[in-house]
Design a protein around this motif. Structure first.
Motif, PDB file in Angstrom:
ATOM      1  N   LYS A  80     -70.022 -23.542  -2.572  1.00  0.00           N
ATOM      2  CA  LYS A  80     -70.631 -22.600  -3.370  1.00  0.00           C
ATOM      3  C   LYS A  80     -69.769 -22.253  -4.908  1.00  0.00           C
ATOM      4  N   PRO A  81     -70.359 -22.832  -5.772  1.00  0.00           N
ATOM      5  CA  PRO A  81     -69.747 -22.582  -7.179  1.00  0.00           C
ATOM      6  C   PRO A  81     -69.048 -21.038  -7.237  1.00  0.00           C
ATOM      7  N   GLY A  82     -67.794 -21.286  -7.648  1.00  0.00           N
ATOM      8  CA  GLY A  82     -66.999 -20.089  -7.957  1.00  0.00           C
ATOM      9  C   GLY A  82     -66.306 -19.406  -6.842  1.00  0.00           C
ATOM     10  N   TRP A  83     -66.713 -20.055  -5.533  1.00  0.00           N
ATOM     11  CA  TRP A  83     -66.289 -19.236  -4.409  1.00  0.00           C
ATOM     12  C   TRP A  83     -65.169 -19.734  -3.563  1.00  0.00           C
ATOM     13  N   ALA A  84     -64.969 -21.211  -3.849  1.00  0.00           N
ATOM     14  CA  ALA A  84     -63.768 -21.811  -3.067  1.00  0.00           C
ATOM     15  C   ALA A  84     -62.340 -20.952  -3.205  1.00  0.00           C
ATOM     16  N   ASN A  85     -61.727 -20.666  -2.224  1.00  0.00           N
ATOM     17  CA  ASN A  85     -60.474 -20.418  -2.131  1.00  0.00           C
ATOM     18  C   ASN A  85     -60.408 -18.885  -2.647  1.00  0.00           C
ATOM     19  N   THR A  86     -61.452 -17.956  -2.088  1.00  0.00           N
ATOM     20  CA  THR A  86     -61.391 -16.598  -2.748  1.00  0.00           C
ATOM     21  C   THR A  86     -60.993 -15.663  -1.302  1.00  0.00           C
ATOM     22  N   ASP A  87     -60.301 -14.832  -2.071  1.00  0.00           N
ATOM     23  CA  ASP A  87     -59.735 -13.900  -0.907  1.00  0.00           C
ATOM     24  C   ASP A  87     -60.577 -12.701  -0.620  1.00  0.00           C
ATOM     25  N   VAL A  88     -60.965 -12.633   0.493  1.00  0.00           N
ATOM     26  CA  VAL A  88     -61.941 -11.422   1.023  1.00  0.00           C
ATOM     27  C   VAL A  88     -61.085 -10.588   1.880  1.00  0.00           C
ATOM     28  N   GLY A  89     -60.479 -11.045   3.039  1.00  0.00           N
ATOM     29  CA  GLY A  89     -59.917 -10.147   3.759  1.00  0.00           C
ATOM     30  C   GLY A  89     -58.740  -9.438   3.560  1.00  0.00           C
TER      31      GLY A  89
END
Lengths: 291, 291
Positions: free
Chosen positions: A81-90
């Protein structure tokens, strides 16, 4: 009674809720998935605005890093998904809202929801599988959520594909005609040129769909021997599909696995989620309870 | 130190041993599988003759009933092996030798052996798969042996089968070209007209074999996300096969599952059993230890 927060992250929208269970949801919001920073800002604002919670559970689209102690725990990792790779959520939610956070795959969270309040209550070993835009699977063994080296990726199993009967190549960018590549909602749309809800009358569509779903389910049954399979997601809303899947699974097993549960026409063995489309966000609340 | 007994039941022979582990086996015997009563009489005579044991573990060919509390616990159930369907093994051994008995599938027992003393030490979630006359799989999740509605039957998953490249129909009496039907030792013998050990020089044989094995392994990886797969059985003794399987699994996953363990050429991820052909009977001893 303690009040918990639940977040179900999805590729098109995020569901957030606060409450104690299906009959006591005190606040809910649906947030469209835009950029990571905008989406997360809105999530944080929702929880800051509403009543305080003991803990928050997150069921996330993935792949995710859910290894406790990993420096990237709580991240969405290699998603296309564009822009969402390696996104810190937790970690971000935990830091910004200053509450304990539980982090799981979306399907494991939904499985936990069905185990806590739905169709998998009292079971030790079961699966929750969603057939929607993609195909994902989670569940429990010995009463604990499926885990392992990474996390299960049911959708990427290979299944038999008769190219003569179905020349469609599949839609998975990694594997072409894996389970998800052949039998997800996107695969239906691409193969037949129309979305599943516009194909309700076309028996060929659902016969092929049931066949593909059953082939993957047989692999799940042979590997995990679940006591029940909860089968959710938008594609399963087509009313004729589940009975066709039952019939195909029985035909494929061909009497090999002796069990009164399986023999019984499958109606109780492969079943719809009792929480419907709320399984994910309720499961996230159940995850928060455990955190 | 307590001394335990282990029994590995097989379609052609039963292995019995007494001891405390791989470096301390005090008595061993191999008994040909004839009729149930003759075979079991010889097993009982062996344990009566040798030193007393604290408990006996049994790893059995199947399908088996291993549900604690079931009236047919300890039975071999619907096996196609003539004369052996619905045979009481576990209860009979317990009654005749008056010791506690643990009863498992042969592959779960072998998995336990590898976990206790072999290639799966310290792992929580792993598989043991044997490719011999048939294909079977066991293992652990969260440090406990795979279990569920019945027990896993890895060999009966469906995998893609290109009938043009391989017109062979498969040998499984229930499913034809399931994983076992296409890739077991019997399938090799029937497809090529000679047993695997006489086909060592034929590259086509091993390329196809590696492809089929990898297709099934990918399903196992997608469902269980094991930390390691221990791959044993007679067919795996062909020295070129394991590296070919590694290559095929990497190709099929195509970079989707991000993990240093998987990325590392697979050598440590899909590995041979450390206990070799003794995994089963040693695992039965490890099972007795836990009983």
């Amino acid at each position: 009674m303690s009040v918990y927060g639940g977040i179900e992250t999805g590729g098109s929208k995020w569901e957030c809720a606060i409450g104690t269970g299906p009959d006591d949801l005190r606040a809910q919001v649906t947030i469209p998935t835009t950029t990571p920073s905008e989406t997360l800002d809105r999530v944080v604002a929702f929880f800051e605005r509403e009543s305080p919670v003991e803990a928050i559970g997150i069921g996330s689209f993935g792949p995710v890093d859910k290894k406790l102690g990993s420096p990237t725990w709580g991240y969405i990792t290699s998603t296309p998904k564009p822009g969402w790779a390696n996104t810190d959520v937790g970690q971000q939610i935990r830091r910004r809202l200053m509450v304990p956070v539980g982090f799981e795959t979306d399907v494991n969270a939904a499985a936990l929801g069905e185990h806590r309040w739905g169709a998998a209550q009292g079971l030790d070993t079961f699966c929750y599988i969603t057939v929607g835009t993609g195909i994902g699977g989670g569940g429990m063994t010995h009463g604990r959520l499926l885990d392992g080296l990474v996390h299960p990726e049911f959708g990427h199993m290979r299944i038999p594909h008769d190219h003569e009967a179905d020349p469609f190549d599949g839609v998975c960018p990694y594997h072409g005609d894996c389970w998800e590549g052949l039998a997800s909602g996107i695969a239906i749309l691409e193969r037949w040129g129309r979305p599943p809800e516009e194909l309700a009358e076309d028996e060929r569509v659902w016969a092929l769909q049931a066949r593909y779903l059953a082939l993957g389910l047989v692999s799940v049954i042979c590997v995990l021997s679940p006591e029940r399979i909860v089968l959710g997601g938008g594609v399963m809303r087509h009313p004729q599909l589940l009975p066709l899947v039952h019939r195909e699974v029985v035909a494929l097993l061909n009497g090999y696995l002796e069990s009164a549960t399986i023999g019984d026409g499958m109606g109780g063995y492969i079943t719809r989620p009792a929480l419907g489309s709320r399984a994910g966000v309720l499961g996230a609340i159940a995850l928060a309870e455990r955190t």
